[in-house]
Write a protein that holds these residues in place. Structure first.
Motif, mmCIF file in Angstrom:
data_model
loop_
_atom_site.group_PDB
_atom_site.id
_atom_site.type_symbol
_atom_site.label_atom_id
_atom_site.label_comp_id
_atom_site.label_asym_id
_atom_site.label_seq_id
_atom_site.Cartn_x
_atom_site.Cartn_y
_atom_site.Cartn_z
ATOM 1 N N ALA A 70 -4.842 8.338 -16.412
ATOM 2 C CA ALA A 70 -5.133 8.890 -15.085
ATOM 3 C C ALA A 70 -3.841 9.240 -14.349
ATOM 4 N N LEU A 71 -2.815 8.391 -14.488
ATOM 5 C CA LEU A 71 -1.536 8.655 -13.831
ATOM 6 C C LEU A 71 -0.898 9.931 -14.371
ATOM 7 N N GLN A 72 -0.900 10.088 -15.701
ATOM 8 C CA GLN A 72 -0.275 11.276 -16.287
ATOM 9 C C GLN A 72 -1.048 12.547 -15.939
ATOM 10 N N ASP A 112 -5.796 8.268 -7.455
ATOM 11 C CA ASP A 112 -6.752 7.273 -6.961
ATOM 12 C C ASP A 112 -7.366 6.502 -8.127
ATOM 13 N N ASP A 113 -7.734 7.241 -9.206
ATOM 14 C CA ASP A 113 -8.289 6.571 -10.388
ATOM 15 C C ASP A 113 -7.250 5.655 -11.022
ATOM 16 N N ALA A 114 -6.005 6.117 -11.050
ATOM 17 C CA ALA A 114 -4.951 5.305 -11.650
ATOM 18 C C ALA A 114 -4.779 3.997 -10.880
ATOM 19 N N VAL A 115 -4.759 4.062 -9.536
ATOM 20 C CA VAL A 115 -4.631 2.842 -8.732
ATOM 21 C C VAL A 115 -5.788 1.897 -9.010
ATOM 22 N N LYS A 116 -6.998 2.459 -9.111
ATOM 23 C CA LYS A 116 -8.173 1.628 -9.380
ATOM 24 C C LYS A 116 -8.020 0.886 -10.706
ATOM 25 N N TRP A 117 -7.620 1.597 -11.760
ATOM 26 C CA TRP A 117 -7.481 0.953 -13.071
ATOM 27 C C TRP A 117 -6.361 -0.078 -13.063
ATOM 28 N N PHE A 118 -5.243 0.222 -12.417
ATOM 29 C CA PHE A 118 -4.121 -0.717 -12.424
ATOM 30 C C PHE A 118 -4.426 -1.958 -11.583
ATOM 31 N N GLU A 119 -5.211 -1.790 -10.517
ATOM 32 C CA GLU A 119 -5.616 -2.970 -9.745
ATOM 33 C C GLU A 119 -6.540 -3.852 -10.580
ATOM 34 N N THR A 172 2.692 4.335 -9.440
ATOM 35 C CA THR A 172 1.592 5.175 -8.951
ATOM 36 C C THR A 172 1.627 5.291 -7.432
ATOM 37 N N ARG A 173 1.892 4.207 -6.736
ATOM 38 C CA ARG A 173 1.929 4.246 -5.273
ATOM 39 C C ARG A 173 3.077 5.115 -4.766
ATOM 40 N N VAL A 174 4.189 5.115 -5.474
ATOM 41 C CA VAL A 174 5.292 6.001 -5.083
ATOM 42 C C VAL A 174 4.832 7.456 -5.181
ATOM 43 N N ARG A 175 4.183 7.796 -6.275
ATOM 44 C CA ARG A 175 3.710 9.172 -6.434
ATOM 45 C C ARG A 175 2.626 9.528 -5.414
ATOM 46 N N ALA A 176 1.900 8.497 -4.956
ATOM 47 C CA ALA A 176 0.829 8.731 -3.982
ATOM 48 C C ALA A 176 1.352 8.766 -2.545
ATOM 49 N N GLN A 231 3.361 6.375 -1.106
ATOM 50 C CA GLN A 231 3.477 5.029 -0.526
ATOM 51 C C GLN A 231 4.706 4.331 -1.129
ATOM 52 N N PRO A 232 5.914 4.854 -0.894
ATOM 53 C CA PRO A 232 7.092 4.311 -1.571
ATOM 54 C C PRO A 232 7.408 2.869 -1.201
ATOM 55 N N GLU A 233 7.167 2.482 0.075
ATOM 56 C CA GLU A 233 7.480 1.100 0.454
ATOM 57 C C GLU A 233 6.613 0.109 -0.319
ATOM 58 N N ALA A 234 5.302 0.408 -0.408
ATOM 59 C CA ALA A 234 4.411 -0.468 -1.183
ATOM 60 C C ALA A 234 4.825 -0.467 -2.646
ATOM 61 N N GLY A 235 5.200 0.702 -3.147
ATOM 62 C CA GLY A 235 5.638 0.791 -4.532
ATOM 63 C C GLY A 235 6.880 -0.031 -4.792
ATOM 64 N N ILE A 236 7.829 -0.004 -3.847
ATOM 65 C CA ILE A 236 9.063 -0.772 -4.021
ATOM 66 C C ILE A 236 8.759 -2.261 -4.090
ATOM 67 N N ARG A 237 7.823 -2.732 -3.266
ATOM 68 C CA ARG A 237 7.460 -4.159 -3.309
ATOM 69 C C ARG A 237 6.886 -4.522 -4.676
#
Length: 693
Positions: free
Chosen positions: A537-539, A544-551, A576-580, A582-588
């Motif tokens: 899904a990420l590629q 949104d689907d990628a976040v769902k699967w990774f969660e 995925t969050r960086v690409r979406a 949301q870089p701060e959440a991704g960095i965490r």
């Protein structure tokens, strides 16, 4: 080793070598015996070899009273006698005192020619009356030396089996030339008697075609050029094979080349097709070498005929007949010595294609011994490949394998680089081993072999091979009936499909893997299936689907208390969050992954690459570089070209953010050919980015 042979040039008739200026090679009136056999009517090419023989002769230094010796060596049927005879005839006028010839029968069904018989023949040819020949071999040898002391002679000693056969026949005159042919390299003749070695190789395609045209006719060959090409290919450049086929076609003018090519395509018929009643067949030529072998070397030859891949080393050879590696090393030398194996250097060996068929036929009808030899070799490959598992962090508990024939000498590696290099070296053999197991109804062994190649595919990709092996693993795991093994191989097939942009196939494999894992209550393997669905899904940009699967991947990993898998899930979530946006959440997420995965250098580096890209998005370029530098070093050390390319891409993004367009281009130009070479879909996006610079 012999002097190097130049590569193939244009096909042409051999040129008469230039004469040396030395007095012994000037043209003189003939007076002595002329025993050389006629040169073959269709003697083809060998121009390079004739040139080398002339060069070696012209470079010959004072031998201290000994004659010049040239040794032509190669496997049976390679054309040693033809070359030696043609060479002898071209030198004939330089040796008016006589040309002597003997077939020493070193590889003959009648056994070797005795020194007494050979000396007697030569002395009679040189004019010694039969009544004057002593019965004692030492007296014969002494008389021979006396008779030849002042007579420059040309000798052709054909088919020598050993140096000992040759030594009594060396003439006493230092101006003589002795041409020896042998399937063996006769090391003692080289070291003690300064013999110059010329080793023959099979013809290339051009010279094979030339021989066929000369023997059968240009028009006939040209009318069926495609089939003629297949015939020369299946004869493997072996002159005896090409000559045999030419004889068949000449004897039957109406026979099509297509019929011969069709017969040669059938492995079980090939050696029979390369036989005639009028001349020695390919099989008979190989048998002469085989019959000289001691029983243990013969057993190794037959077992290696069943080897699944194109070449092999000492370890698997030893395993094939359950001997120690040092014993196998000696036996391999014996097989090379009689021309049944080709020594490729660096302890690697291979067969001529026809010799492989001959070896395989030695176990025909003995399925029990065949099965044991094959299983020993496949299990050796499994044991060796399993020793490379230290290259990666296990993502599931191993499914144990019970060896029928555990290798007595386990393979060990001194470093990660050595282990990865071994996997690369044996890649074709390992793939062939998986195929052999799958075809030979050894499903448990087949899927284990497929699974053991994971470090190679993770680090070096090889996507077409990765997919081929993984799908064979699916087939084997299904036949074996183990749901965890089936799930694992579906996940590997999904990864291979995803890596080449075959996303629908990847989803199918990951879903099948999840179903198999759930049916076997194997939630650890299920984690990989869910992760794979998220990566697809990420590629594809379905964030949104990628976040769902990774969660879900993260939840499953925490539920199973798999901290390593938690870290992997956080890498994917963060990227995925960086690409979406949301870089701060991704960095965490990525910083957490880096810390959780401490000790797993490869995946820590993966986290750092994504973290560096996230920091670039936020403008913290110094921190981004601080993450990417160690990541690049780790991936270069691990030999992961794909991850190195991703790191270069990330450095290019930093350069772009700094406004350094040319520097960014340099990084992208380094990354692009890696993505292209691996067949990765990232190549298209990077091309587009370069076009915008």
């Amino acid at each position: 080793m012999g002097s190097p042979i130049p590569g193939e040039g244009e096909v042409r008739a051999p040129e008469v070598p230039r004469q040396r200026s030395a007095g012994k090679l000037t043209r003189q009136v003939s007076s002595g015996p002329r025993q050389l056999p006629n040169a073959p009517a269709h003697f083809t090419n060998r121009t390079a070899e004739l040139g080398l023989l002339e060069k070696l002769l012209s470079q010959e230094e004072d031998g201290g009273g000994s004659p010049t010796v040239q040794l032509i060596s190669g496997q049976g049927g390679i054309g040693k006698t033809a070359l030696a005879t043609a060479w002898g005839h071209r030198l004939g006028d330089r040796f008016p005192d006589g040309h002597l010839w003997a077939d020493l029968g070193g590889f003959s069904t009648n056994g070797p020619l005795t020194a007494s018989e050979a000396l007697g023949r030569f002395l009679r040819a040189l004019g010694v009356p039969p009544a004057g020949l002593p019965a004692d071999v030492e007296e014969l040898a002494a008389l021979y030396r006396t008779t030849t002391a002042d007579r420059p002679l040309l000798l052709l000693l054909d088919n020598a089996g050993s140096t000992e056969q040759v030594l009594p026949l060396l003439p006493a005159c230092a101006d003589s030339l002795v041409i020896v042919t042998s399937r063996r390299r006769l090391g003692r003749l080289q070291t003690e008697h300064r013999a110059k070695l010329v080793e023959l190789n099979p013809f290339g395609s051009a010279h094979s075609a030339e021989l066929l045209r000369r023997a059968v006719g240009t028009d006939r060959v040209g009318a069926e050029a495609e089939h003629a090409g297949k015939i020369t290919e299946l004869c493997g450049g072996l002159p005896i094979a090409l000559t045999t086929i030419s004889s068949k076609l000449a004897a039957r003018p109406k026979m099509s080349l297509e019929k011969i090519a069709t017969e040669l395509r059938k492995e079980y018929r090939r050696l029979a097709t390369l036989s005639t009643k009028e001349a020695q067949s390919v099989e008979a030529s190989f048998n002469l070498s085989y019959d000289e072998l001691p029983s243990d070397a013969a057993a190794l030859y037959a077992a290696l005929g069943l080897h699944p891949g194109p070449d092999f080393g000492v370890g698997v050879a030893a395993a094939s007949i359950a001997v120690r590696p040092e014993v196998a090393d000696d036996l391999l030398d014996q097989l090379v010595d009689v021309g049944l194996l080709i020594d490729r250097g660096d302890d690697r060996y291979t067969f001529h294609d026809l010799a492989r068929l001959h070896a395989k036929e030695k176990t025909a009808g003995n399925e029990y011994d065949r099965d044991i030899a094959v299983r020993r070799m496949l299990e050796w490959y499994l044991a060796a490949a399993s020793a490379t598992a230290v290259l990666t962090t296990p993502d599931q508990d191993a499914i144990p394998y019970r060896y029928e024939y555990r290798p007595s000498a386990p393979v060990t590696f001194g470093s990660s680089d050595e282990a990865l290099d071994w996997l690369e070296l044996e890649r074709e053999n390992l793939i062939a081993a998986v195929e052999t197991a799958a075809d030979g109804e050894l499903p448990e062994l087949g899927w284990q072999l497929a699974a053991a190649m994971w470090p190679l595919f993770l680090l070096r990709k090889h996507y077409p091979d990765f997919l081929r092996v993984s799908e064979l693993g699916v087939r084997c795991a299904r036949a074996w009936g183990n749901s965890s093994a089936l799930a694992l191989m579906h996940n590997r097939s999904g990864a291979a499909s995803r890596g080449t942009g075959r996303y629908d196939e990847a989803v199918g494999h990951y879903q099948a893997g999840r179903e198999a894992a759930q049916s076997g209550d194997d939630h650890v393997v299920e984690i990989r299936s869910v992760e794979g669905l998220g990566l697809v899904a990420l590629q594809q940009g379905r964030l949104d689907d990628a976040v769902k699967w990774f969660e879900e991947d993260h939840r499953l990993s925490e539920r199973q208390q798999r901290s390593h898998d938690v870290g992997l899930a956080l890498i994917n979530l963060g990227a995925t969050r960086v690409r979406a946006g949301q870089p701060e959440a991704g960095i965490r997420d990525l910083a957490g992954a880096r810390d959780i995965l401490e000790g797993d250098d490869y995946n820590v580096a993966r986290a750092r690459i994504e973290l560096g890209r996230a920091l670039t998005v936020t403008g913290d370029l110094a921190a981004a570089r601080a993450e990417l530098e160690p990541a690049r070093a780790t991936m270069e050390s691990a030999g992961s070209r794909f991850e190195v390319a991703r790191t270069l891409h990330a450095f290019g993004e930093i350069a772009e953010a700094e406004g350094e367009t040319e520097e960014a281009r340099r990084y992208y130009d380094q990354a692009l050919p890696i993505f292209v070479g691996l067949g990765r879909p990232e190549a298209d996006a990077l091309r587009a980015r370069l076009a915008r610079l």
